[in-house]
Every structure is written in C-alpha cells, then in structure tokens.
Design a protein around this motif. Structure first.
Motif, mmCIF file in Angstrom:
data_model
loop_
_atom_site.group_PDB
_atom_site.id
_atom_site.type_symbol
_atom_site.label_atom_id
_atom_site.label_comp_id
_atom_site.label_asym_id
_atom_site.label_seq_id
_atom_site.Cartn_x
_atom_site.Cartn_y
_atom_site.Cartn_z
ATOM 1 N N ASP A 5 8.059 9.507 -11.890
ATOM 2 C CA ASP A 5 7.428 10.814 -12.103
ATOM 3 C C ASP A 5 6.160 10.960 -11.256
ATOM 4 O OD1 ASP A 5 9.414 11.347 -13.935
ATOM 5 O OD2 ASP A 5 8.145 10.940 -15.676
ATOM 6 N N TYR A 6 5.613 9.827 -10.818
ATOM 7 C CA TYR A 6 4.386 9.811 -10.024
ATOM 8 C C TYR A 6 4.656 9.435 -8.571
ATOM 9 C CZ TYR A 6 2.336 10.030 -14.606
ATOM 10 O OH TYR A 6 2.018 10.436 -15.881
ATOM 11 N N GLY A 7 5.904 9.360 -8.194
ATOM 12 C CA GLY A 7 6.245 9.019 -6.828
ATOM 13 C C GLY A 7 6.149 7.547 -6.523
ATOM 14 N N CYS A 8 6.142 6.700 -7.528
ATOM 15 C CA CYS A 8 6.027 5.258 -7.333
ATOM 16 C C CYS A 8 7.378 4.587 -7.482
ATOM 17 C CB CYS A 8 5.071 4.648 -8.350
ATOM 18 S SG CYS A 8 3.402 5.279 -8.181
ATOM 19 N N ARG A 44 1.364 -0.691 -5.825
ATOM 20 C CA ARG A 44 2.604 -0.324 -6.518
ATOM 21 C C ARG A 44 3.208 -1.517 -7.260
ATOM 22 N NH1 ARG A 44 3.368 2.601 -1.753
ATOM 23 N NH2 ARG A 44 4.858 1.068 -0.975
ATOM 24 N N VAL A 45 3.143 -2.698 -6.670
ATOM 25 C CA VAL A 45 3.660 -3.905 -7.343
ATOM 26 C C VAL A 45 2.861 -4.179 -8.619
ATOM 27 C CG1 VAL A 45 3.867 -6.412 -7.153
ATOM 28 C CG2 VAL A 45 4.633 -4.961 -5.279
ATOM 29 N N LYS A 96 -2.589 3.859 -11.383
ATOM 30 C CA LYS A 96 -1.821 5.070 -11.098
ATOM 31 C C LYS A 96 -2.611 5.981 -10.161
ATOM 32 C CE LYS A 96 -0.748 7.093 -14.895
ATOM 33 N NZ LYS A 96 -0.186 7.802 -16.043
ATOM 34 N N GLU A 97 -3.903 6.076 -10.392
ATOM 35 C CA GLU A 97 -4.753 6.893 -9.527
ATOM 36 C C GLU A 97 -4.795 6.325 -8.110
ATOM 37 O OE1 GLU A 97 -9.442 8.080 -9.227
ATOM 38 O OE2 GLU A 97 -8.554 7.877 -11.221
ATOM 39 N N LEU A 98 -4.954 5.002 -7.996
ATOM 40 C CA LEU A 98 -4.962 4.356 -6.686
ATOM 41 C C LEU A 98 -3.639 4.533 -5.954
ATOM 42 C CD1 LEU A 98 -6.716 0.880 -7.028
ATOM 43 C CD2 LEU A 98 -7.283 2.707 -5.428
ATOM 44 N N ALA A 99 -2.545 4.494 -6.686
ATOM 45 C CA ALA A 99 -1.226 4.623 -6.066
ATOM 46 C C ALA A 99 -1.059 5.975 -5.395
ATOM 47 C CB ALA A 99 -0.127 4.404 -7.103
ATOM 48 N N ASP A 146 -3.516 7.520 -3.818
ATOM 49 C CA ASP A 146 -4.459 7.613 -2.703
ATOM 50 C C ASP A 146 -3.787 7.216 -1.396
ATOM 51 O OD1 ASP A 146 -6.408 8.331 -4.491
ATOM 52 O OD2 ASP A 146 -7.439 6.405 -4.473
ATOM 53 N N ASP A 147 -4.344 7.729 -0.309
ATOM 54 C CA ASP A 147 -3.870 7.358 1.021
ATOM 55 C C ASP A 147 -4.575 6.068 1.432
ATOM 56 O OD1 ASP A 147 -2.560 7.543 3.446
ATOM 57 O OD2 ASP A 147 -4.156 8.730 4.366
ATOM 58 N N MET A 148 -3.802 5.006 1.590
ATOM 59 C CA MET A 148 -4.376 3.714 1.965
ATOM 60 C C MET A 148 -3.426 2.993 2.904
ATOM 61 S SD MET A 148 -3.943 1.542 -1.606
ATOM 62 C CE MET A 148 -5.058 2.552 -2.503
ATOM 63 N N PRO A 149 -3.878 1.926 3.543
ATOM 64 C CA PRO A 149 -2.998 1.175 4.443
ATOM 65 C C PRO A 149 -1.732 0.708 3.713
ATOM 66 C CG PRO A 149 -5.251 0.421 4.663
ATOM 67 C CD PRO A 149 -5.223 1.352 3.482
ATOM 68 N N PRO A 150 -0.622 0.623 4.436
ATOM 69 C CA PRO A 150 0.662 0.270 3.807
ATOM 70 C C PRO A 150 0.637 -1.021 2.996
ATOM 71 C CG PRO A 150 1.026 1.013 6.047
ATOM 72 C CD PRO A 150 -0.459 0.916 5.860
ATOM 73 N N CYS A 151 -0.050 -2.049 3.482
ATOM 74 C CA CYS A 151 -0.063 -3.321 2.737
ATOM 75 C C CYS A 151 -0.789 -3.155 1.406
ATOM 76 C CB CYS A 151 -0.674 -4.441 3.564
ATOM 77 S SG CYS A 151 -2.387 -4.169 4.019
ATOM 78 N N ALA A 152 -1.861 -2.402 1.388
ATOM 79 C CA ALA A 152 -2.602 -2.168 0.141
ATOM 80 C C ALA A 152 -1.789 -1.285 -0.800
ATOM 81 C CB ALA A 152 -3.955 -1.532 0.433
ATOM 82 N N ALA A 153 -1.183 -0.227 -0.267
ATOM 83 C CA ALA A 153 -0.380 0.677 -1.091
ATOM 84 C C ALA A 153 0.779 -0.066 -1.743
ATOM 85 C CB ALA A 153 0.130 1.835 -0.244
ATOM 86 N N SER A 154 1.420 -0.945 -0.991
ATOM 87 C CA SER A 154 2.536 -1.719 -1.513
ATOM 88 C C SER A 154 2.099 -2.626 -2.651
ATOM 89 C CB SER A 154 3.156 -2.549 -0.392
ATOM 90 O OG SER A 154 4.178 -3.363 -0.886
ATOM 91 N N ASN A 155 0.987 -3.301 -2.474
ATOM 92 C CA ASN A 155 0.498 -4.208 -3.517
ATOM 93 C C ASN A 155 0.010 -3.464 -4.755
ATOM 94 O OD1 ASN A 155 0.628 -7.134 -2.676
ATOM 95 N ND2 ASN A 155 -0.147 -6.148 -0.823
#
Length: 66
Positions: A63-66, A41-42, A25-28, A30-39
C-alpha cells in the motif's frame, strides 16, 4: 496510535517498535541512494512482521509502494 488491534494500550517496548516502524515507512518514501533505499525496505519488511505478529498494526507494505 496508542493501542493495538484489540484496543489494549501499547507497552513501552511496543510503542518504541511502532515508532521505529513509522519512521522507517517515512524513510522508505524518501529519495535516497539505491543501496540505502534497499536496506531501509529490508529493515521495514522485517519490522513489519514483528508489529503484525504482535497485533500492533495490520497493513500491507505494498500500500506504500514497498
């Protein structure tokens, strides 16, 4: 948080699941590259199903924007 929704103490495995869930949840957030952010969230969505099914946590990821 050291207890589930029925106020029973977490087992060692449950505590680890919740710790990983909280870290994701904390990592989700964070600002990270789209491919990392997507994975992230999965992975978070899959782990959310597990912690909810076990009654460890109950919350909506929206509630966390995911």
């Amino acid at each position: 948080m050291a207890a589930d929704l029925l106020n029973s103490s977490f087992t060692g495995q449950e505590a680890k699941l919740v710790a990983v869930y909280e870290a994701l949840k904390e990592l989700a957030g964070d600002d990270m590259p789209p491919c990392a952010a997507s994975n992230v969230r999965v992975a978070l969505a899959a782990l959310n199903v597990a912690v909810i099914d076990l009654g460890l946590v109950y919350e909506h990821l929206t509630d966390y924007g995911c």
